[in-house]
Motif scaffolding. Structure first.
Motif, PDB file in Angstrom:
ATOM      1  N   UNK A 113      40.119 155.348  11.623  1.00 34.38           N
ATOM      2  CA  UNK A 113      40.233 154.388  12.712  1.00 34.38           C
ATOM      3  C   UNK A 113      41.390 154.762  13.645  1.00 34.38           C
ATOM      4  N   UNK A 114      42.512 155.142  13.062  1.00 33.51           N
ATOM      5  CA  UNK A 114      43.672 155.552  13.866  1.00 33.51           C
ATOM      6  C   UNK A 114      43.338 156.798  14.683  1.00 33.51           C
ATOM      7  N   UNK A 115      42.679 157.771  14.066  1.00 34.99           N
ATOM      8  CA  UNK A 115      42.297 159.001  14.777  1.00 34.99           C
ATOM      9  C   UNK A 115      41.334 158.673  15.918  1.00 34.99           C
ATOM     10  N   UNK A 116      40.364 157.789  15.673  1.00 38.56           N
ATOM     11  CA  UNK A 116      39.400 157.417  16.726  1.00 38.56           C
ATOM     12  C   UNK A 116      40.102 156.753  17.901  1.00 38.56           C
ATOM     13  N   UNK A 117      40.989 155.775  17.604  1.00 37.16           N
ATOM     14  CA  UNK A 117      41.725 155.073  18.661  1.00 37.16           C
ATOM     15  C   UNK A 117      42.565 156.053  19.467  1.00 37.16           C
ATOM     16  N   UNK A 118      43.288 156.940  18.773  1.00 37.73           N
ATOM     17  CA  UNK A 118      44.141 157.916  19.457  1.00 37.73           C
ATOM     18  C   UNK A 118      43.306 158.835  20.340  1.00 37.73           C
ATOM     19  N   UNK A 119      42.178 159.297  19.814  1.00 35.61           N
ATOM     20  CA  UNK A 119      41.293 160.177  20.581  1.00 35.61           C
ATOM     21  C   UNK A 119      40.752 159.467  21.813  1.00 35.61           C
ATOM     22  N   UNK A 120      40.316 158.225  21.639  1.00 33.45           N
ATOM     23  CA  UNK A 120      39.792 157.456  22.769  1.00 33.45           C
ATOM     24  C   UNK A 120      40.868 157.272  23.834  1.00 33.45           C
ATOM     25  N   UNK A 169      31.342 154.314  14.935  1.00 33.67           N
ATOM     26  CA  UNK A 169      32.256 153.743  13.944  1.00 33.67           C
ATOM     27  C   UNK A 169      31.548 152.815  12.960  1.00 33.67           C
ATOM     28  N   UNK A 170      30.596 152.031  13.455  1.00 31.45           N
ATOM     29  CA  UNK A 170      29.895 151.092  12.575  1.00 31.45           C
ATOM     30  C   UNK A 170      29.039 151.790  11.521  1.00 31.45           C
ATOM     31  N   UNK A 171      28.669 153.047  11.764  1.00 25.39           N
ATOM     32  CA  UNK A 171      27.843 153.782  10.801  1.00 25.39           C
ATOM     33  C   UNK A 171      28.676 154.527   9.753  1.00 25.39           C
ATOM     34  N   UNK A 174      33.235 148.607  21.788  1.00 26.79           N
ATOM     35  CA  UNK A 174      31.941 149.163  22.144  1.00 26.79           C
ATOM     36  C   UNK A 174      32.041 150.679  22.267  1.00 26.79           C
ATOM     37  N   UNK A 175      33.103 151.163  22.928  1.00 24.32           N
ATOM     38  CA  UNK A 175      33.330 152.609  23.070  1.00 24.32           C
ATOM     39  C   UNK A 175      33.414 153.278  21.705  1.00 24.32           C
ATOM     40  N   UNK A 176      34.172 152.667  20.784  1.00 23.20           N
ATOM     41  CA  UNK A 176      34.323 153.245  19.452  1.00 23.20           C
ATOM     42  C   UNK A 176      32.985 153.305  18.723  1.00 23.20           C
ATOM     43  N   UNK A 177      32.182 152.278  18.888  1.00 26.12           N
ATOM     44  CA  UNK A 177      30.903 152.247  18.189  1.00 26.12           C
ATOM     45  C   UNK A 177      29.913 153.234  18.802  1.00 26.12           C
TER      46      UNK A 177
END
Length: 124
Positions: A107-114, A92-94, A84-87
């Protein structure tokens, strides 16, 4: 262990089995702290469709189906919150990145940033 949940016109039946009898499992030596194997069967029913999913988990905990059912549910809850946070935060879904390794890299960059943001907030 079995439980029935119902919300918003949907019902969900979860059945959980756990065992410590793992002599038959050739890979049991790979996982040093392997203590139990868990099977979760989830049946979902709604007005639109019905579905049945079976998932298997390994655990370092004793084979207590009731406790393990709660642990599995908690783990899925954490995963859903992260998705949910990623979206919401990263939309992310867009994302329309589809070619090559772009989607996986982003995806890896988003996870690491989060993860960094969450650690920073906790430390602040």
């Amino acid at each position: 262990m079995s439980c029935t949940l119902g919300t918003r016109g949907r019902s969900e039946i979860r059945e959980v089995w756990a065992t410590e009898k793992l002599d038959w499992l050739p890979q049991r030596q790979i996982w040093k702290k392997l203590h139990s194997l868990i099977c979760v069967k989830v049946q979902k029913k709604s007005q639109e469709k019905n579905s049945c999913e079976i998932r298997y988990f390994i655990s370092s905990l004793p084979a207590n189906a009731e406790r393990l059912a709660k642990e599995v549910r908690n783990q899925w809850s954490i995963e859903n919150k992260l998705r949910w946070q990623l979206d919401v935060n990263f939309r992310e879904d867009l994302s329309r990145v589809r070619k090559g390794n772009g989607a996986e890299n982003l995806s890896i960059v988003r996870w690491a940033t989060l993860n960094l943001l969450q650690k920073w907030i906790i430390m602040a």
